[in-house]
Design an enzyme around this catalytic site. Structure first.
Site, PDB file in Angstrom:
ATOM      1  N   LYS A 245      13.614 -12.248   7.228  1.00 46.18           N
ATOM      2  CA  LYS A 245      13.758 -11.018   8.018  1.00 46.18           C
ATOM      3  C   LYS A 245      14.620 -10.021   7.241  1.00 46.18           C
ATOM      4  CE  LYS A 245      15.019  -9.690  12.746  1.00 46.18           C
ATOM      5  NZ  LYS A 245      15.515 -10.213  14.041  1.00 46.18           N
TER       6      LYS A 245
ATOM      7  N   SER B  74      12.596  -9.016  17.695  1.00 40.91           N
ATOM      8  CA  SER B  74      12.701  -8.164  16.541  1.00 40.91           C
ATOM      9  C   SER B  74      12.194  -8.804  15.257  1.00 40.91           C
ATOM     10  CB  SER B  74      14.154  -7.728  16.344  1.00 40.91           C
ATOM     11  OG  SER B  74      14.977  -8.845  16.061  1.00 40.91           O
TER      12      SER B  74
ATOM     13  N   SER C 277      14.616 -12.809  19.732  1.00 40.33           N
ATOM     14  CA  SER C 277      13.966 -12.196  18.570  1.00 40.33           C
ATOM     15  C   SER C 277      13.261 -13.155  17.621  1.00 40.33           C
ATOM     16  CB  SER C 277      14.983 -11.369  17.782  1.00 40.33           C
ATOM     17  OG  SER C 277      15.270 -10.191  18.489  1.00 40.33           O
TER      18      SER C 277
END
Lengths: 556, 556
Positions: free
Chosen positions: B129, B207, B231
């Site tokens: 990420k 996310s 997330s």
């Protein structure tokens, strides 16, 4: 609502009534400073009671388990000695003799019937700081506003102690607000001041000062204090005890009362205080093996690890490397402290270990940052609590207070915003990282293939100072900020013949000078001197194991 | 300072230039919704590259360790497929092919020379990420203001992956501010929107949405997302993956960029996302066995416990009791979710386990409280960051946004005081205690002599919804509030023939109705349906073990 002083008068009357008449001292000693010898000569204790109360935790547990001594006998002995101690140094808050003895009798009955102990602490009386709620009893925590606040259930730690077979038997005094790093002594508007058993003109420290004084006077074999900035370790150090500050969440906190609730960053923890190092281990192991994480959502699910206790991560104790921090770069310690560090250094080298010097990293910033976090909203917290009765917020720990001390560590009235708090907490995270990196980097200096195994440092820059003068806590607070477990251990006592005042050093600043000026060998005469062993987060087992190793080295 | 849009244009140009020309798709599919089959038919991948990218983590590791497949071959295959995925769903941020292949070549060389792997993840490409700093690369985290922010060192987790022999090879897209519980989709002013590989009109969630889309398209065998309110789990659920949200501090966070820094209460954690459950275990075990606590002061010193993985605390998996939470009392899930819960229930009963119903305890309050903590200062946090370039703060995730959504979860501009924050955090502590007590109390209902072993529940009330409509995250957020580890696992896909719209139920409120109204079988057709298994704090080993048990039951 009564005036707050009426509430206090009523509470103190009830406290006095809770003491069995026959345990009262008719003429308490008045002008005696050192009261550590009083109990054994005052005539209130039998020979066996003296014998019991002079016995270390592990030996007590052995005799309790074998039935050689009943829990009623042991609890009675400590209770009597606790009540004597209270009359000498004013260390108790809640007194509940019948209840404790009834519990002890149940345990004796169980052992007789089944032949088995209830748990690893079977029959052992344990004293508790005045935060640890016991169902049906008041917990005031030194706040007049909390008089009459009766607990509906036990704190989780109390439940676990009971499950382990212990006998909670008294609760002990604390400072108002509990914030020992602001007022690291023991004084409040209800119960007044607890003094140091070795010299009643000196402070016993705080905030677990009632425990420190009580355990030093052998009124309890083991007490539980709490530590957010030094509150277990300062009174342990000032009263000559072993005291462990575990990492966050290793010992359950749930259900206990506290100050600054909702402050989620630099947390208070419970830890044992005792005269016997074996007791520290026995207590900590027993509590952890009771799986506190099943009952307290903030307790860490981490089993007691006997291998870590045997120093598996530290070469099994064969050849360790300790780093000695002689001073923190902010306040230079008094001569007895430095002498004790030298004693430890020599003993460790003699025992075959390596010793290097520790360069403190930003200890001033660590301390300031920690107080910034607490003071983000502490003034409002205190005001909300005290305003219920209008009891005054205590502004000094001096015996005859002058005007309020305008000390830099006092909280701002207004507090700060959540965003500002986050910025301080971010600064903290960065300081923790720097300290971690520094510790790891020592692998190049130790010669063991590992980074240093532990830091050894003062617990305070002085032995117990006169009341109102314990104004510097960074020697303990920095380890709370870093969440490093730390164990205080006794090394020596102040000896005016040896610990002469040294020539003035080059002062760091005016505050450092004021601590230097405070030292006078006669003032501190005979005060215990303890030091601190500091390990890494959640390494309680190894910290206890290494403290045992140091204690052994000191006796050889 | 350039206008923010110029910074974006430059960054996107550089991103495009980082893609090898020969990996570009000349005519990307335009009106195709499901792009999961594209990579294998577009002609860019060789037969072996298709074979490699269809292989599960543990098998890959075996072939890498034996030298059957080189890391260069494996990394090249996944890189190509990642670049194809990116052109389909816009999932990548940083692309650094040469660097990753050079690293892979080093690993191959090492294996050839020594005959030994570097570590347990030898040669495995892992996607990250866009928070996990890699020395020398930019980390923008979707903020225009952070374009040009080159990392001076690796995040601790990146260092550990490298130590374990992995090959970090791409970074993946996120929403601006990262706060998926506010915007649990994936869209920012730099890289734009990531879409769902199964239906590009649907969101991939957020996310960690870039990871979800990339791993689903087999552009990575395993990706690392972060999870503060769902997330990791929301994109895992929307993209049909396994995804683990570990407890605070189990996987190191130090050195990664983040939002809301200094918020010390409900913390973000990193966790793996993958198509193979074995990969979850291998990753988690490898990272923990690298002792992250030596490098990250917030990492918990708790060894990987193989006994806990074998379910020592859960009867060694013999006869478990699961509690199924059919809904959270706030929002009733769509038909495919409920059907999947029924599938799991039937499979578990068939496998000899017990299943009871779970009554959610104050889930609305838990969610509200969590957002109160984040929003104590989030608006100021976002503003401080975005004001550097003046990039607009994104106010909706709709494709064609109307006016700013005045949603109840949007942060207040003014924030609150530290004292107010402490009061919310105190409320949180009390809710955690209530949940602990509730869990323990189930010992009376399970018939196993233990409390329930795990909760099984939805990860969201729906399968992946259309862009801009993922507005309810409590099914994941409550477990962050409680710090319970949770693992998402795939169960089914939306089947319009079976998952017909149900008659209106008695709506909890207008919001519940709006979620009901959202359901239409055709809109969600073929979207993956995943569920969540929830354990107790720091019980990652057992959560993985129990998820394996459920997955096995589902395939029998």
């Amino acid at each position: 609502m009564s005036h707050w002083s009426e509430l206090v008068a009523d509470k103190k009357r009830r406290q006095l009534e809770s003491i069995p008449q026959e345990w009262l001292i008719s003429t308490p000693p008045e002008n005696v400073l050192d009261v550590t010898g009083y109990a054994e000569t005052c005539g209130l204790l039998t020979f066996q009671e003296i014998q019991i109360t002079n016995t270390s935790v592990d030996v007590l547990l052995g005799k309790l388990a074998s039935g050689e001594w009943s829990s009623v006998a042991v609890t009675t002995a400590f209770y009597k000695r606790a009540i004597i101690a209270h009359q000498l140094v004013n260390c108790l808050t809640e007194i509940f003799v019948e209840r404790a003895l009834a519990r002890a009798a149940e345990l004796d009955e169980h052992l007789k019937k089944t032949g088995h102990v209830v748990g690893p602490l079977h029959g052992l009386p344990i004293s508790l700081k005045d935060q640890l709620s016991i169902k049906g009893l008041e917990t005031t925590m030194g706040y007049v506003s909390w008089i009459g606040k009766y607990a509906e259930k036990n704190a989780v730690l109390v439940d676990i102690l009971i499950e382990c077979g212990a006998v909670p038997f008294v609760r002990t005094n604390v400072p108002q607000t509990l914030m020992a790093s602001l007022w690291p002594e023991t004084f409040n508007n209800i119960f007044g001041r607890t003094t140091n058993p070795y010299n009643r003109l000196l402070t016993c420290g705080g905030s677990s000062g009632g425990e420190g004084a009580l355990v030093a006077l052998k009124g309890s074999p083991l007490g539980i204090g709490s530590d957010i900035g030094g509150s277990v370790r300062i009174p342990s150090a000032f009263c000559g005890l072993y005291g462990l500050r575990p990492s966050y969440g290793r010992i359950p906190y749930s259900g206990a009362l506290n100050s600054l609730e909702g402050q989620d960053s630099v947390l208070s923890v419970f830890g044992p205080m005792t005269r016997s190092l074996g007791g520290l281990k026995t207590f900590t192991k027993a509590v952890i093996e009771a799986k506190p994480w099943l009952k307290d959502p903030l307790a860490v699910r981490k089993k007691w690890d006997e291998e870590e206790y045997k120093l598996a991560d530290h070469g099994y104790g064969k050849k360790l490397c300790f780093a000695i921090m002689w001073n923190d770069g902010v306040v230079i310690p008094h001569p007895p402290i430095t002498r004790s560090l030298e004693l430890v250094k020599a003993a460790l080298i003699k025992a075959g270990h390596t010793v290097i010097d520790w360069q403190p990293l930003k200890h001033r910033a660590l301390g300031d940052m920690t107080r910034e976090i607490w003071n983000a909203a502490s003034a409002e917290d205190y005001k909300v609590t005290t305003s219920v009765t209008g009891e005054p917020i205590i502004t000094s720990m001096m015996i005859a207070p002058g005007p309020a001390v305008n000390a830099p560590f006092r909280p701002s009235k207004d507090g700060i915003s959540a965003y500002q708090l986050w910025q301080v907490q971010k600064k903290r995270r960065d300081l923790r990282q720097e300290y971690t990196d520094l510790w790891e980097a020592t692998v190049l200096e130790t010669g063991t293939g590992r980074p240093i195994d532990a830091i050894i440092c003062p617990a305070a820059p002085y032995a117990a100072p006169p009341h109102g003068l314990n104004r510097y806590t960074n020697y303990t607070t920095v380890w709370n900020a870093l969440d490093y477990p730390a164990c205080v251990f006794p090394v020596s006592t102040v000896d005016p013949a040896v610990d002469v005042k040294k020539p003035a050093h080059s002062f760091v600043d005016a505050f450092d000078k004021s601590i230097y000026d405070l030292y006078d060998p006669e003032t501190f005469k005979n005060a215990p001197v303890c030091l601190q062993l500091v390990g890494r987060t959640l390494e309680e087992e190894a910290v206890i194991g290494m403290t045992e190793l140091v204690a052994t080295a000191l006796t050889h």
